[in-house]
Scaffold this active site. Structure first.
Site, PDB file in Angstrom:
ATOM      1  N   VAL A  69       0.854  -1.188   0.000  1.00  0.00           N
ATOM      2  CA  VAL A  69       0.000   0.000   0.000  1.00  0.00           C
ATOM      3  C   VAL A  69       0.890   1.238   0.000  1.00  0.00           C
ATOM      4  O   VAL A  69       1.662   1.459   0.939  1.00  0.00           O
ATOM      5  CB  VAL A  69      -0.927   0.036   1.239  1.00  0.00           C
ATOM      6  CG1 VAL A  69      -1.819   1.274   1.196  1.00  0.00           C
ATOM      7  CG2 VAL A  69      -1.766  -1.231   1.329  1.00  0.00           C
ATOM      8  N   GLY A 120       1.299   5.463   0.031  1.00  0.00           N
ATOM      9  CA  GLY A 120       0.539   6.498   0.732  1.00  0.00           C
ATOM     10  C   GLY A 120      -0.082   5.964   1.999  1.00  0.00           C
ATOM     11  O   GLY A 120      -1.161   6.405   2.427  1.00  0.00           O
ATOM     12  N   GLY A 140      -4.845   8.773   5.950  1.00  0.00           N
ATOM     13  CA  GLY A 140      -6.023   8.773   5.098  1.00  0.00           C
ATOM     14  C   GLY A 140      -6.429   7.413   4.575  1.00  0.00           C
ATOM     15  O   GLY A 140      -6.482   6.418   5.308  1.00  0.00           O
ATOM     16  N   TYR A 185      -4.709  18.495 -10.324  1.00  0.00           N
ATOM     17  CA  TYR A 185      -5.118  17.287  -9.602  1.00  0.00           C
ATOM     18  C   TYR A 185      -6.142  16.479 -10.406  1.00  0.00           C
ATOM     19  O   TYR A 185      -6.016  15.272 -10.563  1.00  0.00           O
ATOM     20  CB  TYR A 185      -5.705  17.689  -8.242  1.00  0.00           C
ATOM     21  CG  TYR A 185      -6.107  16.529  -7.363  1.00  0.00           C
ATOM     22  CD1 TYR A 185      -5.151  15.785  -6.682  1.00  0.00           C
ATOM     23  CD2 TYR A 185      -7.452  16.184  -7.195  1.00  0.00           C
ATOM     24  CE1 TYR A 185      -5.515  14.714  -5.856  1.00  0.00           C
ATOM     25  CE2 TYR A 185      -7.829  15.133  -6.377  1.00  0.00           C
ATOM     26  CZ  TYR A 185      -6.854  14.400  -5.713  1.00  0.00           C
ATOM     27  OH  TYR A 185      -7.221  13.341  -4.904  1.00  0.00           O
ATOM     28  N   ALA A 208      -6.692  16.509 -13.606  1.00  0.00           N
ATOM     29  CA  ALA A 208      -6.057  15.943 -14.798  1.00  0.00           C
ATOM     30  C   ALA A 208      -5.254  14.695 -14.446  1.00  0.00           C
ATOM     31  O   ALA A 208      -5.299  13.689 -15.160  1.00  0.00           O
ATOM     32  CB  ALA A 208      -5.157  16.983 -15.458  1.00  0.00           C
ATOM     33  N   SER A 209      -4.531  14.752 -13.328  1.00  0.00           N
ATOM     34  CA  SER A 209      -3.727  13.584 -12.918  1.00  0.00           C
ATOM     35  C   SER A 209      -4.629  12.397 -12.585  1.00  0.00           C
ATOM     36  O   SER A 209      -4.318  11.247 -12.933  1.00  0.00           O
ATOM     37  CB  SER A 209      -2.833  13.928 -11.718  1.00  0.00           C
ATOM     38  OG  SER A 209      -3.582  14.084 -10.523  1.00  0.00           O
ATOM     39  N   ILE A 220     -13.854  12.535   1.220  1.00  0.00           N
ATOM     40  CA  ILE A 220     -13.566  11.609   2.308  1.00  0.00           C
ATOM     41  C   ILE A 220     -12.846  12.367   3.405  1.00  0.00           C
ATOM     42  O   ILE A 220     -12.027  13.257   3.137  1.00  0.00           O
ATOM     43  CB  ILE A 220     -12.693  10.429   1.801  1.00  0.00           C
ATOM     44  CG1 ILE A 220     -13.294   9.801   0.533  1.00  0.00           C
ATOM     45  CG2 ILE A 220     -12.525   9.385   2.894  1.00  0.00           C
ATOM     46  CD1 ILE A 220     -14.672   9.208   0.677  1.00  0.00           C
ATOM     47  N   THR A 264     -10.229  12.939   5.192  1.00  0.00           N
ATOM     48  CA  THR A 264      -8.786  12.682   5.228  1.00  0.00           C
ATOM     49  C   THR A 264      -8.038  13.988   5.461  1.00  0.00           C
ATOM     50  O   THR A 264      -8.617  15.069   5.348  1.00  0.00           O
ATOM     51  CB  THR A 264      -8.308  12.087   3.888  1.00  0.00           C
ATOM     52  OG1 THR A 264      -8.480  13.092   2.860  1.00  0.00           O
ATOM     53  CG2 THR A 264      -9.098  10.838   3.514  1.00  0.00           C
TER      54      THR A 264
END
Length: 255
Positions: free
Chosen positions: A13, A15, A19, A165, A167-168, A198, A200
């Protein structure tokens, strides 16, 4: 004791320090997976392993769970991690969760090239590099696998102040569908989740007035919990989703 739906599997995993990534480690470990928590912030990844995985105790390696420092935008960092995992586990992870992501929000007319590039380097290129490295290892070992990429609902609909963001994250959707077509013959499934708003650390930076406006657009009337996304991650990682690949799943409260 009833076995979990991903019992005996090794899960990477990214990141994992906060979050959705942290919640994914929690649910995957609860369902029987051995979790590798990887994050650029190593101490946060260690905290995930110590406090948020099944059988959590006091060491950096809990049972076979382990934490590693990882910069997904850096090829050398990924290859270093791969070498360490091969040494430690003798086999590649068969569950790969691409949850590492950053924001650098600004209006289109004010957005710097550096902020555009940094978001794409982590969110899009990082997802590509992890997929390429670990899917290749799975094919060479003749192992089936499941890759779950975390996109975003703004990758589908866009959002003011987030041209870089969105676009990514739209790129992650296209890449997921293409990878699924290429990797299906190796019995490697690739899916994407599109979380909505969410609760986070990333959402905590949103101004309160903007957050109130967003909540009015969500039929369920609340922010999502990271665990609610993690449950879908775990389902897509398991054999319960064995005929699902190349798809996107919205976890948005109806947004």
């Amino acid at each position: 004791m009833v076995a979990g739906i991903v019992s005996g599997r090794l899960a990477l995993v990214t990141g994992a320090g906060s979050g959705i990534g942290r919640a994914a480690c929690q649910v995957l470990s609860r369902e029987g997976a051995t979790v590798i928590a990887a994050d650029k912030d190593y101490e946060s990844a260690v905290e995930t392993i110590k406090k948020h995985t099944a059988l959590a105790s006091g060491s950096n390696a809990v049972g076979d769970h382990c934490a590693f420092e990882l910069d997904v935008s850096n090829t050398k960092s990924i290859l270093d991690l791969f070498t360490k995992l091969q040494r430690q586990y003798k086999a590649p992870p068969t569950i790969i969760i691409n949850s590492a992501g950053i924001t650098r929000d600004n209006w289109l007319l004010k957005l710097s090239e550096d902020d555009f590039n940094s978001v794409h380097d982590v969110n899009l290129k990082g997802t590509f590099l992890i997929m390429q490295t670990f899917a290749k290892a799975l094919t060479e070992a003749s192992l089936p696998g499941s890759i779950v990429n975390i996109s975003s609902i703004v990758g589908k609909y866009g959002n003011m102040g987030q041209t870089n963001y969105s676009a990514s994250k739209a790129g992650v959707i296209g890449m997921t569908k293409s990878a699924a077509k290429e990797l299906g013959k190796f019995n490697i499934r690739v899916n994407a989740i599109l979380p909505g708003f969410i609760d986070t650390p990333m959402v905590k930076t949103v101004p309160e007035k903007v957050k109130e406006g967003m909540l009015k657009l969500i039929p369920l009337g609340r922010l999502g919990d990271p665990t609610e996304v993690a449950e879908m991650i775990t389902f897509l990682s398991s054999d319960k989703s064995s005929y699902i690949t190349g798809t996107t799943v919205e976890v948005t409260g109806g947004f």
